[in-house]
Design an enzyme around this catalytic site. Structure first.
Site, PDB file in Angstrom:
ATOM      1  N   ASP A 150      16.681  15.290  -9.417  1.00  0.00           N
ATOM      2  CA  ASP A 150      16.590  14.029  -8.675  1.00  0.00           C
ATOM      3  C   ASP A 150      17.847  13.171  -8.805  1.00  0.00           C
ATOM      4  OD1 ASP A 150      16.108  13.545 -11.368  1.00  0.00           O
ATOM      5  OD2 ASP A 150      13.998  13.038 -11.086  1.00  0.00           O
ATOM      6  N   ASN A 206       3.857   7.683 -16.946  1.00  0.00           N
ATOM      7  CA  ASN A 206       2.776   7.703 -15.947  1.00  0.00           C
ATOM      8  C   ASN A 206       2.449   9.122 -15.476  1.00  0.00           C
ATOM      9  OD1 ASN A 206       4.979   8.356 -14.402  1.00  0.00           O
ATOM     10  ND2 ASN A 206       4.786   6.677 -12.944  1.00  0.00           N
ATOM     11  N   HIS A 264       4.670  11.344 -14.272  1.00  0.00           N
ATOM     12  CA  HIS A 264       5.512  11.919 -13.214  1.00  0.00           C
ATOM     13  C   HIS A 264       6.357  13.065 -13.745  1.00  0.00           C
ATOM     14  CE1 HIS A 264       9.123   8.897 -13.840  1.00  0.00           C
ATOM     15  NE2 HIS A 264       9.277   9.959 -14.585  1.00  0.00           N
ATOM     16  N   GLU A 278       5.899  10.641  -8.261  1.00  0.00           N
ATOM     17  CA  GLU A 278       5.095   9.582  -8.874  1.00  0.00           C
ATOM     18  C   GLU A 278       3.602   9.823  -8.603  1.00  0.00           C
ATOM     19  OE1 GLU A 278       6.567   7.899 -10.888  1.00  0.00           O
ATOM     20  OE2 GLU A 278       8.354   6.868 -10.179  1.00  0.00           O
TER      21      GLU A 278
HETATM   22  C1  F6R Z   1      14.749  12.868 -14.794  1.00  0.00           C
HETATM   23  C2  F6R Z   1      13.368  13.004 -14.342  1.00  0.00           C
HETATM   24  C3  F6R Z   1      12.255  12.207 -14.931  1.00  0.00           C
HETATM   25  C4  F6R Z   1      12.343  12.082 -16.460  1.00  0.00           C
HETATM   26  C5  F6R Z   1      11.217  11.207 -16.992  1.00  0.00           C
HETATM   27  C6  F6R Z   1      11.312  10.997 -18.482  1.00  0.00           C
HETATM   28  O1  F6R Z   1      15.609  13.723 -14.074  1.00  0.00           O
HETATM   29  O2  F6R Z   1      13.140  13.736 -13.441  1.00  0.00           O
HETATM   30  O3  F6R Z   1      11.033  12.806 -14.580  1.00  0.00           O
HETATM   31  O4  F6R Z   1      12.286  13.350 -17.033  1.00  0.00           O
HETATM   32  O5  F6R Z   1      11.228   9.967 -16.351  1.00  0.00           O
HETATM   33  O6  F6R Z   1      12.452  10.241 -18.756  1.00  0.00           O
HETATM   34  P1  F6R Z   1      12.925   9.984 -20.260  1.00  0.00           P
HETATM   35  O7  F6R Z   1      13.355  11.312 -20.776  1.00  0.00           O
HETATM   36  O8  F6R Z   1      14.097   9.047 -20.129  1.00  0.00           O
HETATM   37  O9  F6R Z   1      11.766   9.430 -20.995  1.00  0.00           O
END
Ligand code: F6R
Length: 242
Positions: free
Chosen positions: A67, A135, A137, A142
């Site tokens: 992403d 959450n 995701h 989301e």
């Molecule tokens: C990042 C991504 C997100 C993160 C998630 C956890 O490329 O796709 O799904 O893996 O938001 O983020 P952290 O590791 O910062 O807690």
């Protein structure tokens, strides 16, 4: 789901690195799906060290990131283009033309999503690395995102914006939109490795493993994938029955 519970962050990162290195050694031309955020930083550090001490080479590997934010430039310190260069690509021998992140040019987002999907079809992912949002995701899929989505433009959940405000100066500076691989792209990967650390992830991990499979908790779809390994620390594992 194969679950590996570790003492701490270092151990989760090292175990994840061992799996990635094993994958590359077994198939040097592997296609890796990559994540950003705080979770895989330790993994990228181990992989960079492994390259520097001659244990592994990424010269024939191909990567696709999950992403990118929309509304910030590639050289913004919080953009995922910048993150990947800084923490991984510049530290190993991967060829720039073999690295892919979804572009975020607002004039042609739909075309970018179509092109990314086409590239992913030509280069099926051997090993997809995932983090998980508090959450539930994965990527920026989301809660409420249809499982049938391929790469698409999404509005970030308020929880995600709050969680990620720690990287930006304030909540207002966190982008509201992103481009992300869809659940369908992720589920086509041959193998999936999901990493999580910290008590903030405990509910999401519990729901993902033991809850119903529902678009309200996107990571729960991984229950339907045949080859998922989850590497978590004790804090993230605290609501999971063993
Ligand atoms: C990042 C991504 C997100 C993160 C998630 C956890 O490329 O796709 O799904 O893996 O938001 O983020 P952290 O590791 O910062 O807690």
């Amino acid at each position: 789901m194969n679950v590996i519970t570790c003492e701490n962050y270092q151990e989760t990162s090292r175990k994840a690195a061992d799996i990635v290195i094993g994958q590359i050694k077994q198939k040097p031309t592997s296609v890796l799906g990559l994540a950003t955020g705080s979770t895989p930083l330790g993994l990228y550090e181990y992989l960079s060290k492994a390259y520097q001490n001659g244990t592994v080479s990424f010269s024939d590997a191909i990567t696709f990131n999950l992403d990118e934010y929309i509304g910030i430039s590639h050289d913004h310190p919080q953009s995922y283009h910048y993150y990947m260069d800084r923490h991984f690509f510049s530290k190993v021998d991967i060829r720039e033309e073999n690295t892919h992140l979804p572009d975020n040019d607002e004039d042609r987002l739909d075309a970018i999503a179509d092109e990314y999907n086409a590239l992913l079809k030509e280069n099926p992912i051997d090993l997809q690395i995932l983090g998980i949002g508090s959450n539930g995701h994965i990527g920026f899929n989301e809660p409420g995102t249809p499982f049938g989505n391929e790469t698409f433009i999404t509005c970030l959940d308020e929880q995600t914006r709050k969680d990620n405000a720690r990287f930006f100066g304030s909540l207002e500076e966190v982008p509201k939109k992103a481009i992300t691989m869809g659940i369908k792209n992720i589920m086509r990967s041959e193998r999936i490795l999901l990493l999580a650390n910290g008590k903030e992830k405990a509910d999401a991990i519990h729901g993902m493993m033991h809850g119903e499979v529902t678009e309200d908790l996107p990571a729960s779809v991984l229950q339907l994938h045949p080859d998922v390994t989850i590497i978590i620390d004790k804090q993230a594992a605290k609501k999971v029955s063993s």
